[in-house]
Design an enzyme around this catalytic site. Structure first.
Site, PDB file in Angstrom:
ATOM      1  N   GLU A 131      18.058  27.214 -43.706  1.00 55.60           N
ATOM      2  CA  GLU A 131      16.638  27.018 -42.972  1.00 55.60           C
ATOM      3  C   GLU A 131      16.573  27.840 -41.099  1.00 55.60           C
ATOM      4  O   GLU A 131      17.837  27.361 -40.994  1.00 55.60           O
ATOM      5  CB  GLU A 131      16.043  25.402 -43.019  1.00 55.60           C
ATOM      6  CG  GLU A 131      15.822  25.582 -44.845  1.00 55.60           C
ATOM      7  CD  GLU A 131      15.743  23.954 -44.936  1.00 55.60           C
ATOM      8  OE1 GLU A 131      16.670  22.586 -43.890  1.00 55.60           O
ATOM      9  OE2 GLU A 131      15.309  23.388 -45.793  1.00 55.60           O
TER      10      GLU A 131
ATOM     11  N   CYS B 107      15.887  28.176 -33.937  1.00 53.75           N
ATOM     12  CA  CYS B 107      16.488  27.229 -34.047  1.00 53.75           C
ATOM     13  C   CYS B 107      17.536  27.571 -35.504  1.00 53.75           C
ATOM     14  O   CYS B 107      16.891  27.788 -36.466  1.00 53.75           O
ATOM     15  CB  CYS B 107      16.673  25.838 -34.015  1.00 53.75           C
ATOM     16  SG  CYS B 107      17.545  25.003 -34.826  1.00 53.75           S
TER      17      CYS B 107
ATOM     18  N   CYS C  91      27.795  21.807 -43.665  1.00 50.09           N
ATOM     19  CA  CYS C  91      28.613  21.396 -42.463  1.00 50.09           C
ATOM     20  C   CYS C  91      29.811  21.005 -43.026  1.00 50.09           C
ATOM     21  O   CYS C  91      29.599  19.774 -43.744  1.00 50.09           O
ATOM     22  CB  CYS C  91      27.843  20.897 -41.519  1.00 50.09           C
ATOM     23  SG  CYS C  91      29.244  20.653 -39.672  1.00 50.09           S
TER      24      CYS C  91
ATOM     25  N   CYS D 136      29.587  14.607 -39.187  1.00 52.93           N
ATOM     26  CA  CYS D 136      28.937  13.062 -38.131  1.00 52.93           C
ATOM     27  C   CYS D 136      28.011  12.543 -39.007  1.00 52.93           C
ATOM     28  O   CYS D 136      27.998  12.783 -40.210  1.00 52.93           O
ATOM     29  CB  CYS D 136      27.865  14.402 -36.921  1.00 52.93           C
ATOM     30  SG  CYS D 136      28.864  15.533 -35.967  1.00 52.93           S
TER      31      CYS D 136
ATOM     32  N   CYS E  40      24.140  12.809 -39.264  1.00 53.54           N
ATOM     33  CA  CYS E  40      23.672  14.140 -39.771  1.00 53.54           C
ATOM     34  C   CYS E  40      22.993  14.680 -41.652  1.00 53.54           C
ATOM     35  O   CYS E  40      24.483  13.922 -41.651  1.00 53.54           O
ATOM     36  CB  CYS E  40      24.728  14.976 -38.705  1.00 53.54           C
ATOM     37  SG  CYS E  40      23.898  16.367 -39.509  1.00 53.54           S
TER      38      CYS E  40
ATOM     39  N   CYS F 147      15.601  17.118 -36.188  1.00 52.55           N
ATOM     40  CA  CYS F 147      16.812  17.295 -35.624  1.00 52.55           C
ATOM     41  C   CYS F 147      17.896  16.763 -37.157  1.00 52.55           C
ATOM     42  O   CYS F 147      17.397  15.925 -36.563  1.00 52.55           O
ATOM     43  CB  CYS F 147      17.340  16.958 -33.892  1.00 52.55           C
ATOM     44  SG  CYS F 147      17.378  17.956 -32.632  1.00 52.55           S
TER      45      CYS F 147
END
Ligand code: SAH
Ligand code: SF4
Length: 352
Positions: A99, A113, A120, A124, A127, A342
């Site tokens: 995306e 973005c 990932c 974290c 997230c 985010c």
């Protein structure tokens, strides 16, 4: 599953100018021919060999016969939020989905973005992308494809003037592909960006921050999110490898061009990192740095037991920074209704 991308079929958007010149020279073609094709793809946005009308048909046929295509990504879906944010979903040639988010700015401009990985690895805890783990790195061409395809999804007159590597993935974990994509989009005869209009955001991979500064000093954003190693260790496992002192030292030596600022993103988690003490420690950590702090109230998703702080708490935190002359903004949550805010990127099992 390998985190390496599948062996690329020969997509021309993967190629640097030099590699395209070398490939065409091996076919007996002059250098200007490679430059002409390069301009078609990266500056004029051609997405097929047929579109390159002033390139001899025989050469286009030969490229097609040898398996060359233009790009490995297709725009599969465009969703628009009530606030004008757009989320583009791309399908890659191996079936993976990534995306990009287009965030409206004043004056009809957009910031794009970009994703740099599928998922990932940094884990974290706050997230959504982090919960997915890493499926694979993107290739340079797949990153560039996002930049080349996005303008066509916008209404006439709208323009993208800044790209930020803040989508899915840790860009500095996929350093070589990210660097090649920056060189392509900022190079001559490309889409027309410059280092000034590119920002790379990182969770804090110190050696790669140094390398980036040496070879492509774009704007840097650091996802700080905590002011003590104890809290940061818990939120961001990368901190155990590169603790705060090392991270801040790397940021201090980053060769930032004059009059530019470093961005520090700080996700506010109620009761975890949003106290007055945190705000004061943040001021100290950033002492004498050309810093801009971007406070991001946590965007919730199912799973972790975090909370978005109250409006009052957010303002109190911001006030402490403002009173000590730290430039600080609170990021207005955009695209929440389409899971484009985010930390919300990543395919949902229920994605329509
Ligand atoms: N991996 C890179 C870039 C992408 S993350 C990095 O971490 O810098 C983009 C930003 O979103 C980061 O600053 C991260 O701290 C923030 N973020 C992640 N999850 C979030 C959430 N649920 N709510 C608000 N911000 C989040
Ligand atoms: Fe990865 Fe950035 Fe999310 Fe951390 S905040 S898991 S580095 S995408």
């Amino acid at each position: 599953m390998s985190i390496r991308p599948p062996t690329p079929e020969r997509s021309l958007t993967e190629m640097s100018r030099e590699s395209l010149r070398a490939a065409l020279s091996a076919m007996g073609e002059p250098r200007y021919r490679a430059d002409q094709i390069y301009t078609w793809i990266f500056a004029r946005g051609a997405r097929s060999l047929e579109a390159m009308t002033d390139t001899p048909k025989a050469l286009r046929q030969r490229l097609a016969d040898e398996g060359y295509t233009v790009g490995r990504a297709l725009v599969e879906k465009v969703r628009e939020s009530v606030d004008g944010t757009r989320k583009l979903q791309f399908r890659l040639s191996d079936g993976a989905a990534i995306e990009s988010v287009l965030i409206p700015m004043p004056g009809g401009l957009f910031t794009q973005c970009l994703s740099s990985q599928v998922g990932c690895a940094m884990d974290c805890k706050f997230c959504y992308t982090g919960t997915m783990g890493l499926s694979r790195h993107l290739t340079a061409g797949e990153i560039v494809d996002q930049v080349l395809l996005a303008p066509g999804t916008l209404p006439a007159g709208a323009r993208i003037d800044h790209v930020v590597y803040m989508g899915m993935g840790e860009p500095l974990h996929n350093f070589d592909a990210v660097l090649q994509s920056i060189v392509t989009i900022c190079g001559d005869d490309g889409p027309g960006y410059s280092f000034k209009r590119v920002t790379v955001s990182t969770s804090g991979l110190v050696p790669q921050i140094d390398r980036l500064g040496e070879v492509a000093p774009v704007n840097l954003a650091i996802s700080l999110n905590a002011t003590t190693d104890e809290v940061r260790d818990r939120l961001m496992p990368v901190n155990k490898r590169y603790p705060l002192a090392e991270l801040i030292a790397a940021v201090r030596r980053y060769p930032l061009p004059p009059r530019r600022k470093l961005t520090f993103e700080y996700v506010l988690l109620g009761g975890v990192n949003d106290g007055d003490d945190d705000a004061r420690r943040l001021v100290k950590l950033l002492h004498r740095l050309p810093a801009r702090v971007n406070l991001i109230p946590w965007n919730p998703f199912d799973g972790p037991a975090y909370a978005r702080p109250t409006e009052e708490r957010i303002r109190a935190f911001q006030r402490i920074l403002l009173d000590r002359n730290v430039t600080v903004t609170v990021r207005v949550t955009k695209g929440l209704d389409i899971d484009a805010a985010c930390g919300q990127l990543g395919e949902r099992p229920d994605a329509a």
